[in-house]
Design a protein around this motif. Structure first.
Motif, mmCIF file in Angstrom:
data_model
loop_
_atom_site.group_PDB
_atom_site.id
_atom_site.type_symbol
_atom_site.label_atom_id
_atom_site.label_comp_id
_atom_site.label_asym_id
_atom_site.label_seq_id
_atom_site.Cartn_x
_atom_site.Cartn_y
_atom_site.Cartn_z
ATOM 1 N N ASP A 192 0.841 -1.189 0.000
ATOM 2 C CA ASP A 192 0.000 0.000 0.000
ATOM 3 C C ASP A 192 0.880 1.244 0.000
ATOM 4 O O ASP A 192 2.099 1.160 0.137
ATOM 5 C CB ASP A 192 -0.930 -0.029 1.212
ATOM 6 N N GLY A 235 -9.411 -0.315 0.470
ATOM 7 C CA GLY A 235 -8.817 -1.620 0.791
ATOM 8 C C GLY A 235 -9.668 -2.755 0.239
ATOM 9 O O GLY A 235 -9.150 -3.729 -0.308
ATOM 10 N N ASN A 236 -10.987 -2.620 0.358
ATOM 11 C CA ASN A 236 -11.896 -3.624 -0.203
ATOM 12 C C ASN A 236 -11.834 -3.627 -1.728
ATOM 13 O O ASN A 236 -11.876 -4.680 -2.356
ATOM 14 C CB ASN A 236 -13.333 -3.372 0.263
ATOM 15 N N LYS A 284 -9.238 -2.829 -3.502
ATOM 16 C CA LYS A 284 -7.960 -3.469 -3.847
ATOM 17 C C LYS A 284 -8.119 -4.991 -3.848
ATOM 18 O O LYS A 284 -7.723 -5.661 -4.805
ATOM 19 C CB LYS A 284 -6.875 -3.052 -2.855
ATOM 20 N N LYS A 285 -8.727 -5.534 -2.808
ATOM 21 C CA LYS A 285 -8.935 -6.989 -2.733
ATOM 22 C C LYS A 285 -9.788 -7.480 -3.897
ATOM 23 O O LYS A 285 -9.504 -8.527 -4.486
ATOM 24 C CB LYS A 285 -9.607 -7.365 -1.403
ATOM 25 N N PHE A 286 -10.831 -6.717 -4.230
ATOM 26 C CA PHE A 286 -11.698 -7.101 -5.339
ATOM 27 C C PHE A 286 -10.926 -7.127 -6.656
ATOM 28 O O PHE A 286 -11.003 -8.102 -7.411
ATOM 29 C CB PHE A 286 -12.896 -6.151 -5.437
ATOM 30 N N GLU A 305 -7.734 -7.397 -7.121
ATOM 31 C CA GLU A 305 -6.747 -8.484 -7.110
ATOM 32 C C GLU A 305 -7.424 -9.813 -7.401
ATOM 33 O O GLU A 305 -6.857 -10.662 -8.099
ATOM 34 C CB GLU A 305 -6.031 -8.522 -5.765
ATOM 35 N N SER A 306 -8.646 -9.998 -6.928
ATOM 36 C CA SER A 306 -9.371 -11.251 -7.191
ATOM 37 C C SER A 306 -9.740 -11.382 -8.667
ATOM 38 O O SER A 306 -10.021 -12.474 -9.144
ATOM 39 C CB SER A 306 -10.637 -11.343 -6.328
ATOM 40 N N ASN A 316 -3.422 0.548 -2.132
ATOM 41 C CA ASN A 316 -4.413 1.282 -1.357
ATOM 42 C C ASN A 316 -3.732 2.471 -0.679
ATOM 43 O O ASN A 316 -2.626 2.347 -0.160
ATOM 44 C CB ASN A 316 -5.013 0.338 -0.300
#
Length: 98
Positions: free
Chosen positions: A3, A71-72, A74-76, A78-79, A87
């Motif tokens: 980040d 942050g959420n 970013k995770k999405f 990346e998935s 982030n």
């Protein structure tokens, strides 16, 4: 990817570094105060992913109000196969406190 803190973001914006800058706050929040990023609210991101498809290989820096929604996001991303996503820790609140 790691980040990014607000100090590094500010330096990179001032230097004019090349990256995709994404704001995942709601439109009304963006209208009140923005840093010039592309605005795609977090809830709309899954439906508007095509807007980022051609930027998949570029560095994407995401921010929001405090760093939680970004942050959420970013995770999405990346998935979905995005590998260069960062982030902004502390979000626009921390950025404005610089």
């Amino acid at each position: 990817m790691e980040d990014i803190n607000v100090k590094e973001l500010k330096e990179r914006l001032e230097k004019g570094d090349k990256f995709v800058f994404l704001d995942v706050r709601e439109e009304w929040e963006y209208d009140d105060d923005n840093l010039g990023a592309i605005n795609i609210p977090l809830g709309e991101l899954p439906h508007r992913l095509d807007e980022l498809e051609d930027k998949k290989d570029q560095e994407i820096i995401i921010h929001c109000r405090s760093g939680a929604r970004s942050g959420n996001a970013k995770k999405f991303l990346e998935s979905k196969g995005y590998e260069k996503v960062r982030n902004v820790l502390g979000g626009i609140i921390a950025y404005r406190d610089l």
